[in-house]
Each structure stands twice: as C-alpha cells, then as structure tokens.
Scaffold this motif. Structure first.
Motif, short mmCIF file in Angstrom:
data_model
loop_
_atom_site.label_atom_id
_atom_site.label_comp_id
_atom_site.label_asym_id
_atom_site.label_seq_id
_atom_site.Cartn_x
_atom_site.Cartn_y
_atom_site.Cartn_z
N GLY A 73 0.81 -1.21 0.00
CA GLY A 73 0.00 0.00 0.00
C GLY A 73 0.84 1.26 0.00
N VAL A 74 1.99 1.21 -0.68
CA VAL A 74 2.83 2.41 -0.78
C VAL A 74 3.13 2.70 -2.26
CG1 VAL A 74 3.90 2.07 1.49
CG2 VAL A 74 5.03 1.16 -0.55
N PRO A 75 3.42 3.97 -2.59
CA PRO A 75 3.72 4.31 -3.98
C PRO A 75 5.08 3.79 -4.43
CG PRO A 75 3.84 6.27 -2.58
CD PRO A 75 3.38 5.15 -1.70
N VAL A 76 5.20 3.67 -5.73
CA VAL A 76 6.43 3.16 -6.34
C VAL A 76 7.01 4.22 -7.26
CG1 VAL A 76 7.36 1.44 -7.95
CG2 VAL A 76 5.67 0.77 -6.22
N LEU A 77 8.29 4.48 -7.08
CA LEU A 77 8.99 5.47 -7.90
C LEU A 77 10.08 4.73 -8.66
CD1 LEU A 77 9.70 8.49 -8.47
CD2 LEU A 77 11.05 8.45 -6.37
N PHE A 78 10.19 4.99 -9.97
CA PHE A 78 11.33 4.37 -10.66
C PHE A 78 12.26 5.42 -11.23
CE2 PHE A 78 10.04 4.69 -15.13
CZ PHE A 78 8.66 4.73 -15.07
N ALA A 79 13.55 5.18 -11.00
CA ALA A 79 14.58 6.06 -11.54
C ALA A 79 14.74 5.73 -13.02
CB ALA A 79 15.89 5.84 -10.80
N LYS A 80 14.96 6.78 -13.81
CA LYS A 80 15.08 6.59 -15.27
C LYS A 80 16.55 6.58 -15.67
CE LYS A 80 10.67 8.51 -16.47
NZ LYS A 80 9.97 8.69 -17.73
N LYS A 81 16.83 5.81 -16.71
CA LYS A 81 18.20 5.74 -17.23
C LYS A 81 18.35 6.65 -18.43
CE LYS A 81 18.78 0.85 -16.04
NZ LYS A 81 18.68 -0.52 -16.58
N HIS A 82 19.47 7.38 -18.46
CA HIS A 82 19.77 8.23 -19.62
C HIS A 82 21.17 7.89 -20.12
CE1 HIS A 82 16.38 11.12 -19.31
NE2 HIS A 82 16.43 10.79 -18.03
N ARG A 83 21.33 7.91 -21.43
CA ARG A 83 22.65 7.57 -22.00
C ARG A 83 23.68 8.66 -21.73
NH1 ARG A 83 21.32 3.40 -25.55
NH2 ARG A 83 22.68 1.74 -24.85
N THR A 84 23.25 9.93 -21.73
CA THR A 84 24.22 11.01 -21.49
C THR A 84 24.16 11.45 -20.04
OG1 THR A 84 22.74 12.87 -21.79
CG2 THR A 84 23.63 11.89 -23.79
N SER A 85 25.24 12.04 -19.56
CA SER A 85 25.23 12.52 -18.18
C SER A 85 24.72 13.96 -18.10
CB SER A 85 26.62 12.40 -17.56
OG SER A 85 27.53 13.04 -18.40
N ASN A 86 24.46 14.59 -19.28
CA ASN A 86 23.92 15.96 -19.28
C ASN A 86 22.41 15.92 -19.14
OD1 ASN A 86 26.47 16.90 -19.82
ND2 ASN A 86 26.17 16.73 -22.04
N VAL A 87 21.97 15.86 -17.90
CA VAL A 87 20.53 15.80 -17.67
C VAL A 87 20.13 17.10 -16.99
CG1 VAL A 87 18.67 14.52 -16.59
CG2 VAL A 87 20.70 13.31 -17.38
N ASP A 88 19.18 17.79 -17.60
CA ASP A 88 18.73 19.08 -17.04
C ASP A 88 17.47 18.90 -16.21
OD1 ASP A 88 20.69 20.51 -18.21
OD2 ASP A 88 19.58 20.83 -20.08
N GLY A 89 17.18 19.94 -15.46
CA GLY A 89 15.90 19.97 -14.76
C GLY A 89 16.06 19.78 -13.27
N ASP A 90 14.91 19.72 -12.61
CA ASP A 90 14.89 19.64 -11.16
C ASP A 90 14.97 18.18 -10.74
OD1 ASP A 90 14.99 21.09 -8.96
OD2 ASP A 90 12.87 21.65 -8.90
N VAL A 91 16.17 17.61 -10.87
CA VAL A 91 16.31 16.16 -10.68
C VAL A 91 17.54 15.85 -9.83
CG1 VAL A 91 15.19 15.51 -12.86
CG2 VAL A 91 17.65 15.97 -12.83
#
Ligand code: 5GP
Length: 190
Positions: A73-91
């Motif tokens: 009964g708890v939410p599930v969060l999954f981390a996403k994979k990106h090929r580049t290390s240049n990831v923008d945003g509030d992460v």
C-alpha cells in the motif's frame, strides 16, 4: 523463497559472463502468480518497518516494485536511465555502471517525487556487483530520504557485493540467493 528457487532451477539459463537469463518468468515474460508471491513476501519482510516509498530502476525492477507496492500500500517510484550525463531539470542524478551492457549511464529521479520525509525500500531484480543499488542509495542520500532496506529478487552472492553492503549496515533481503552458478548447476545459499 522456495518458489523462486524452483523457478530458477527449472527455467533459468546460465549465459557467458555470469549472467542468469530469467526472461521466461521475470525479465520479459512475467509469471504473475510468482510476481504476486514476490510482492507479498516483500510486504511480509518489511511489515511494520514504516516504508513510505519504494524506489527501483527501470526497466526490470518496475514490475517487482509494483507488486511489492500493491501489497504494502505504498507508492512506487522508478529512476530513469539516460545515455548522457547531461541531464537538465529539477532532478537528482547519479552515475551507474551497467552489469549487462558494460557501460555507464545517468540515473535520474525528479526532486518532486523523492522527499526528505520518505522512508525508502529499494527493490530490484538482480544484485550482482551492487552498482545499481549504490546508485539508488546515492539518490536517496541526495534527497535526504531515509533508507529502510533493500529487497532483491535474485542475489548473485558469489560477487560479494551484497555481503559487503550488509557489512556496511544496509539491510538486504533477497528472495533467492545464488551461492554458485556453473555448468554443474546452481547452488543456493541455505
Ligand atoms: P549490479 O549493478 O548489482 O552489478 O547489477 C544489477 C543490475 O544488472 C540489475 O538491475 C539487473 O538488471 C542486471 N543484472 C545483473 N546480473 C544479472 C543477471 O545475471 N541476469 C539479468 N537478467 N540481469 C542482471
């Protein structure tokens, strides 16, 4: 978990590079009876531990995490994979070396979904050298979230990473623990 061990013995295939192929019941074709059992077993192990969120990594951890999340009964969060290390945003971003693809990739979760108030259970399909887990733990640390423990479907104990992390104080529960995996067969930790 006996059911998991039996399934591995019946359907698992050992591939070169110490890879166990479990595509017939976990990684591609999913045995939903087994998946439900896995979710219930993880919920039983962490009953009363105050978990508020399950965190996993795409793609093959998601089904197991969802089964556990439903049972707990708890939410599930999954981390996403990106090929580049240049990831923008509030992460939050961390780097993980892939066991199966032998390359590094960036692993990312939104700051909105992983909170300092969270008590986190990490879930994944395999524990081999521990890189995926260490990446997820790094994301929890960045978010100031509390790590409650780790639930793994199949731990390859012969790599030593699980025992190393236990020695560092991380609670790890594995539904099947493979002590050795050779052409002579698979031996589980008893
Ligand atoms: P680690 O980061 O612990 O070295 O490896 C864990 C990740 O690699 C898991 O998320 C899983 O996807 C993949 N992995 C490691 N070993 C195996 C294996 O024997 N079989 C499969 N199918 N995936 C594996």
């Amino acid at each position: 978990m006996k059911l998991m061990e039996q399934k591995i013995l019946r359907e698992g295939q050992i591939l070169p590079g110490d890879i166990l192929k479990v595509g017939s019941f976990l990684n591609q074709n999913i045995d939903t009876d087994l998946l439900g059992e896995m979710g219930r077993e993880i919920a039983r192990l962490y009953d009363g531990a105050g978990v508020t969120k399950i965190l996993t990594i795409e793609a093959s951890g998601i089904a197991i995490a969802a089964a556990a999340g439903l049972s707990m009964g708890v939410p599930v969060l999954f981390a996403k994979k990106h090929r580049t290390s240049n990831v923008d945003g509030d992460v939050y971003v961390t780097k993980v070396h892939s066991f199966t693809h032998n390359e590094d990739y960036a692993v990312v979760v939104s700051r909105d979904y992983l909170l300092p108030s969270d008590r986190v259970l990490l879930v994944d399909d395999f524990l081999a050298n521990g890189n995926a887990l260490r990446g997820l733990i790094d994301l929890c640390n960045q978010a100031d979230a509390e790590l409650v423990g780790v639930a793994i479907a199949i731990e390859k104990c012969f790599s030593g990473a699980g025992d190393q992390m236990r020695a560092e104080g991380v609670r790890i529960d594995s539904l099947a623990q493979i002590e050795s995996m050779t052409e002579n067969g698979i031996v589980f930790r008893s």
